[in-house]
Design a protein around this motif. Structure first.
Motif, PDB file in Angstrom:
ATOM      1  N   TYR A 114      21.341  85.201 -10.822  1.00 15.29           N
ATOM      2  CA  TYR A 114      20.112  85.975 -10.645  1.00 15.29           C
ATOM      3  C   TYR A 114      20.390  87.116  -9.677  1.00 15.29           C
ATOM      4  O   TYR A 114      20.889  86.899  -8.569  1.00 15.29           O
ATOM      5  CB  TYR A 114      18.956  85.106 -10.121  1.00 15.29           C
ATOM      6  N   ARG A 115      20.048  88.345 -10.083  1.00  9.97           N
ATOM      7  CA  ARG A 115      20.337  89.556  -9.309  1.00  9.97           C
ATOM      8  C   ARG A 115      19.041  90.151  -8.740  1.00  9.97           C
ATOM      9  O   ARG A 115      18.095  90.395  -9.481  1.00  9.97           O
ATOM     10  CB  ARG A 115      21.056  90.590 -10.181  1.00  9.97           C
ATOM     11  N   ILE A 116      19.035  90.367  -7.432  1.00 10.35           N
ATOM     12  CA  ILE A 116      17.857  90.899  -6.735  1.00 10.35           C
ATOM     13  C   ILE A 116      18.240  92.196  -6.024  1.00 10.35           C
ATOM     14  O   ILE A 116      19.226  92.227  -5.270  1.00 10.35           O
ATOM     15  CB  ILE A 116      17.327  89.890  -5.692  1.00 10.35           C
ATOM     16  N   GLU A 117      17.463  93.252  -6.253  1.00 10.39           N
ATOM     17  CA  GLU A 117      17.662  94.506  -5.526  1.00 10.39           C
ATOM     18  C   GLU A 117      16.757  94.496  -4.294  1.00 10.39           C
ATOM     19  O   GLU A 117      15.527  94.468  -4.420  1.00 10.39           O
ATOM     20  CB  GLU A 117      17.333  95.699  -6.427  1.00 10.39           C
ATOM     21  N   MET A 118      17.369  94.501  -3.119  1.00 13.00           N
ATOM     22  CA  MET A 118      16.604  94.480  -1.877  1.00 13.00           C
ATOM     23  C   MET A 118      16.318  95.893  -1.366  1.00 13.00           C
ATOM     24  O   MET A 118      15.489  96.073  -0.479  1.00 13.00           O
ATOM     25  CB  MET A 118      17.357  93.672  -0.811  1.00 13.00           C
ATOM     26  N   GLY A 119      17.028  96.886  -1.895  1.00 13.99           N
ATOM     27  CA  GLY A 119      16.815  98.274  -1.497  1.00 13.99           C
ATOM     28  C   GLY A 119      15.468  98.788  -1.994  1.00 13.99           C
ATOM     29  O   GLY A 119      14.816  98.159  -2.831  1.00 13.99           O
ATOM     30  N   LYS A 121      14.493 101.101  -4.050  1.00 12.58           N
ATOM     31  CA  LYS A 121      14.314 101.407  -5.479  1.00 12.58           C
ATOM     32  C   LYS A 121      15.540 100.962  -6.259  1.00 12.58           C
ATOM     33  O   LYS A 121      16.674 101.097  -5.792  1.00 12.58           O
ATOM     34  CB  LYS A 121      14.083 102.909  -5.673  1.00 12.58           C
ATOM     35  N   LYS A 122      15.299 100.447  -7.462  1.00  9.80           N
ATOM     36  CA  LYS A 122      16.410 100.008  -8.305  1.00  9.80           C
ATOM     37  C   LYS A 122      17.231 101.198  -8.780  1.00  9.80           C
ATOM     38  O   LYS A 122      16.682 102.275  -9.036  1.00  9.80           O
ATOM     39  CB  LYS A 122      15.893  99.252  -9.534  1.00  9.80           C
ATOM     40  N   ASP A 123      18.527 100.994  -8.912  1.00  9.09           N
ATOM     41  CA  ASP A 123      19.379 101.986  -9.562  1.00  9.09           C
ATOM     42  C   ASP A 123      18.832 102.227 -10.972  1.00  9.09           C
ATOM     43  O   ASP A 123      18.552 101.283 -11.711  1.00  9.09           O
ATOM     44  CB  ASP A 123      20.813 101.433  -9.634  1.00  9.09           C
ATOM     45  N   GLY A 132      13.589  94.150  -8.893  1.00  8.57           N
ATOM     46  CA  GLY A 132      13.403  95.115  -7.820  1.00  8.57           C
ATOM     47  C   GLY A 132      12.442  94.607  -6.765  1.00  8.57           C
ATOM     48  O   GLY A 132      11.266  94.979  -6.743  1.00  8.57           O
ATOM     49  N   LEU A 133      12.935  93.772  -5.873  1.00  9.46           N
ATOM     50  CA  LEU A 133      12.097  93.218  -4.804  1.00  9.46           C
ATOM     51  C   LEU A 133      11.752  94.301  -3.774  1.00  9.46           C
ATOM     52  O   LEU A 133      10.630  94.384  -3.299  1.00  9.46           O
ATOM     53  CB  LEU A 133      12.813  92.050  -4.129  1.00  9.46           C
ATOM     54  N   GLY A 181      26.360  95.288  -1.824  1.00 10.37           N
ATOM     55  CA  GLY A 181      25.593  96.461  -1.419  1.00 10.37           C
ATOM     56  C   GLY A 181      24.192  96.032  -1.003  1.00 10.37           C
ATOM     57  O   GLY A 181      24.010  95.144  -0.162  1.00 10.37           O
ATOM     58  N   THR A 182      23.180  96.624  -1.640  1.00 11.83           N
ATOM     59  CA  THR A 182      21.794  96.246  -1.330  1.00 11.83           C
ATOM     60  C   THR A 182      21.288  95.140  -2.254  1.00 11.83           C
ATOM     61  O   THR A 182      20.109  94.777  -2.205  1.00 11.83           O
ATOM     62  CB  THR A 182      20.871  97.474  -1.460  1.00 11.83           C
ATOM     63  N   LYS A 183      22.166  94.610  -3.090  1.00 10.17           N
ATOM     64  CA  LYS A 183      21.766  93.544  -4.016  1.00 10.17           C
ATOM     65  C   LYS A 183      22.146  92.179  -3.459  1.00 10.17           C
ATOM     66  O   LYS A 183      23.136  92.027  -2.748  1.00 10.17           O
ATOM     67  CB  LYS A 183      22.422  93.731  -5.386  1.00 10.17           C
TER      68      LYS A 183
END
Length: 250
Positions: A114-119, A121-123, A132-133, A181-183
């Motif tokens: 499971y992949r979560i973007e903490m930044g 905005k999503k790429d 996109g959390l 990175g931010t993920k």
């Protein structure tokens, strides 16, 4: 002569209604594969998947099998699939296996990612492949909570099927966290997973990582055997079936 074929495939689940064919839609992964096999053999062929990924869920290495009578070699069958499959589905390998092999019944372990973007905005080019959390998470708190669900437990609290009549006991052997990175990448390995189980576990871990729940609550959630006690169901786009393992084969 009818042979049993094992295939490994990958797919982008974004535009599909899940793995399992359904009467109200022809837009399923199983349906696409069976349609091509009908062309190839001239008769209906049932494809058995190792698991039924939900609508919008992806696979890096889904395993399936089917019985068919064809004069084609394994490489020719793979090439035929890939010639007619859309660009978001690819068959990686085809091999002849013993007649009794069943992709779901013989699977001993599966790993989901499971992949979560903490930044913030999503790429743009990865927007379909992570949640996109947009907020930082405490991995330490999440690891502490994850340790509570390792081993054999009744995971009824993490099952999205309210009418589930079969056993909800499963074994999770490993949950790992990796920052990229931010993920944040979370991998779950176990002997089987219930309907929405990985996504509910992820939603619960996110709430703990945000400080909305304490890590110790994970034990209480397990014991309550009540879906309402657990966290939200994380969205499908972040989930990938990464690997299916079989005894004596991998």
């Amino acid at each position: 002569m009818i042979k049993n074929y094992k295939i490994v495939l990958q797919y982008d689940g974004s535009r599909y209604d899940g793995w399992q064919k359904q009467g109200n839609t022809g837009n399923t992964l199983q349906g696409k594969l069976e349609g091509i096999l009908l062309k190839l053999t001239g008769r209906p062929v049932e494809v058995h998947g190792s698991g039924r990924t939900d609508a919008g869920v992806h696979a890096l290495a889904q395993t399936a099998n089917f019985h068919a009578d064809t004069g084609m070699t394994e490489d020719q069958i793979r090439a035929y699939f890939n010639q007619y499959l859309p660009e978001d589905i690819a068959v990686l390998s085809v091999e002849t296996v013993p007649d009794r092999f069943h992709s779901r019944l013989n699977a001993v372990k599966k790993t989901y990612l499971y992949r979560i973007e903490m930044g913030p905005k999503k790429d743009v080019f990865e927007r379909k492949y992570c949640y996109g959390l947009g907020k930082p998470l405490s991995v330490k708190r999440m690891e502490e909570a994850a340790a509570c669900v390792l081993g054999e437990h009744d995971f009824k609290s993490f099952c999205g099927n309210k009418k589930m009549k079969k056993s909800t006991v499963r074994t999770i052997s490993d949950i790992t966290f990796e920052k990229e990175g931010t993920k944040l990448l979370i991998r779950y390995t176990g002997n089987g997973f219930l309907y929405h189980m990985v996504r509910i576990l992820t939603g619960t871990l996110i709430e703990i990582g945000l400080g909305e729940r304490s890590p110790q609550e994970m034990k209480e959630i397990l014991l309550k055997l009540d879906r309402q006690a657990a966290g939200f169901t994380a969205p499908p786009e972040g989930l990938f079936l990464e690997r299916v393992m079989y005894e004596d084969r991998e």
